[in-house]
Scaffold this active site. Structure first.
Site, PDB file in Angstrom:
ATOM      1  N   ARG A  12       0.821  -1.226   0.000  1.00  0.00           N
ATOM      2  CA  ARG A  12       0.000   0.000   0.000  1.00  0.00           C
ATOM      3  C   ARG A  12       0.851   1.271   0.000  1.00  0.00           C
ATOM      4  NH1 ARG A  12      -1.905   1.753   4.562  1.00  0.00           N
ATOM      5  NH2 ARG A  12      -2.078  -0.327   5.435  1.00  0.00           N
ATOM      6  N   TYR A  63     -19.006  17.975 -12.891  1.00  0.00           N
ATOM      7  CA  TYR A  63     -19.127  16.527 -13.068  1.00  0.00           C
ATOM      8  C   TYR A  63     -20.003  15.966 -11.937  1.00  0.00           C
ATOM      9  CZ  TYR A  63     -17.965  11.608 -12.988  1.00  0.00           C
ATOM     10  OH  TYR A  63     -18.056  10.244 -12.958  1.00  0.00           O
ATOM     11  N   ASP A 134     -10.179  20.186 -13.013  1.00  0.00           N
ATOM     12  CA  ASP A 134     -10.404  18.833 -13.534  1.00  0.00           C
ATOM     13  C   ASP A 134     -10.122  18.903 -15.028  1.00  0.00           C
ATOM     14  OD1 ASP A 134     -11.486  16.477 -14.623  1.00  0.00           O
ATOM     15  OD2 ASP A 134     -13.022  16.329 -13.061  1.00  0.00           O
ATOM     16  N   LYS A 159     -10.612   7.805 -18.609  1.00  0.00           N
ATOM     17  CA  LYS A 159     -11.109   8.345 -19.873  1.00  0.00           C
ATOM     18  C   LYS A 159      -9.973   8.388 -20.907  1.00  0.00           C
ATOM     19  CE  LYS A 159     -14.848   8.780 -17.409  1.00  0.00           C
ATOM     20  NZ  LYS A 159     -15.099   9.939 -16.581  1.00  0.00           N
TER      21      LYS A 159
END
Ligand SMILES: *Cc1c(COP(=O)(O)O)cnc(C)c1O
Length: 337
Positions: A12, A63, A134, A159
């Protein structure tokens, strides 16, 4: 295997696949990247450090996931939200005085308005305001907001960066060392770490991003120019169109106009008939992949301000003439009923 557990120590805390992806994306955006499990996890990591009661100025049409997360926090008394029309530069500047976090997206979703990022990020009144852009729609290929003074850029790498609709991944990029260190600590403690396979695939996607995005933009421009000529289409928004109200702004700050278009047909029924008649273009909400997808945004709760007949294609890598043939056929069959 040594008793210390190798160079990283624990899964992690770090991973060479994350680092390789982060280094490449950091160079593209001009800062240090930190990868997260999804775009949403990256967004959450930027919102988490806000003090209780902080005022967040955000796009009224932000968004849906960003709006959803912030509204949830507002409901629990954590933050206060001030939605603004972000293409109205005066309104954004006026909100700065009482804002702790300014959240921006450009082009906006799904209206494809262009926010004047440069003057807003350079405004003297933004001193003390954390600014986040963003950059999912524009990608670093067409704008790099850190260079204009943004504190952080966030991506849904699911995306364009991944580019093949086969992974979920997010990233924050910042040039500020303190912010990088605290985001990294947040990721380790919250556990919203990226997958190793996803990081590998996203790095592979980055290698073709410039080529994919250039072609997708060319095809989007071509389709956006043809769409207004069809009688079923009542309006088109694409920053690359000379007739678009935000074309000059886009030219002033973007090196390409992106590959998302929005256009409006008569009503929801016409739009749904059109989507149903498409054979090549895929109906779906995701974007940025090699295949062209199309979404009627108003079908989503929270998108009540969007025209009912608005369709938002994300242009992929198919041949432009194949896409136009598909669109033209579906437009005509949805129109002549
Ligand atoms: C998809 C998307 C996100 C969220 O990213 P996920 O990877 O789905 O969590 C954030 N911002 C924009 C603009 C997006 O399109």
């Amino acid at each position: 295997m040594t008793s210390s557990g190798g160079a990283v120590g624990y899964g992690r805390w770090g991973n060479p696949s994350w680092t390789a992806f982060e280094e490449a994306l950091g160079v593209l955006e001009g800062g240090h990247a930190i990868a997260f499990a999804s775009g949403q996890a990256a967004i959450a990591a930027l919102i988490e450090p806000l003090r209780v009661g902080a005022v967040v100025t955000l796009p009224a049409d932000a968004y849906l996931g960003t709006r959803g997360l912030l509204s949830d926090l507002e409901t629990h008394g954590r933050v206060r939200l001030r939605p603004v029309e972000v293409t109205d530069t005066g309104a954004v500047l006026a909100a700065l005085a009482s804002t702790e976090l300014l959240w921006l997206e450009s082009p906006t979703n799904p209206m494809l308005g262009v926010v004047e990022l440069r003057p807003i990020l350079a405004a003297p009144s933004r001193a003390g305001v954390t600014t986040v852009v963003d950059n999912t729609f524009a990608t670093p290929m067409s704008q790099q907001p850190l260079a204009w003074g943004a504190d952080a850029v966030v991506h849904s790498a699911s995306k364009y960066i991944g580019g093949h609709s086969d992974l979920l991944l997010g990233a924050v990029i910042t040039a500020e060392e303190d912010r990088r260190a605290s985001l990294l600590a947040h990721r380790t403690l919250q556990g919203a770490i990226p997958g190793v396979m996803e990081s590998y695939l996203a790095l592979r996607g980055l290698r073709t991003l410039p080529l994919r995005f250039a072609q997708q933009q060319r095809t989007a421009q071509e389709l956006a120019e043809r769409l207004p000529g069809h009688p079923a289409v009542t309006s088109v928004r694409y920053p690359g169109l000379g007739s678009d109200p935000n074309h000059d702004r886009a030219r002033a700050q973007m090196s390409g106009f992106g590959a998302i278009i929005s256009f409006v047909v008569a009503d929801a029924e016409t739009a749904d008939r059109l989507t149903g008649a498409l054979e090549l273009i895929v109906g779906g909400t995701s974007l940025g992949g090699v295949e062209t997808t199309i979404d009627r945004r108003r079908r989503w709760p929270g998108e009540e301000a969007v025209p009912a007949g608005l369709l938002r294609p994300s242009v992929g890598l198919e041949h432009p003439e194949d896409l136009w043939e598909d669109l033209q056929h579906a437009l005509s069959s949805s129109f002549n009923v």
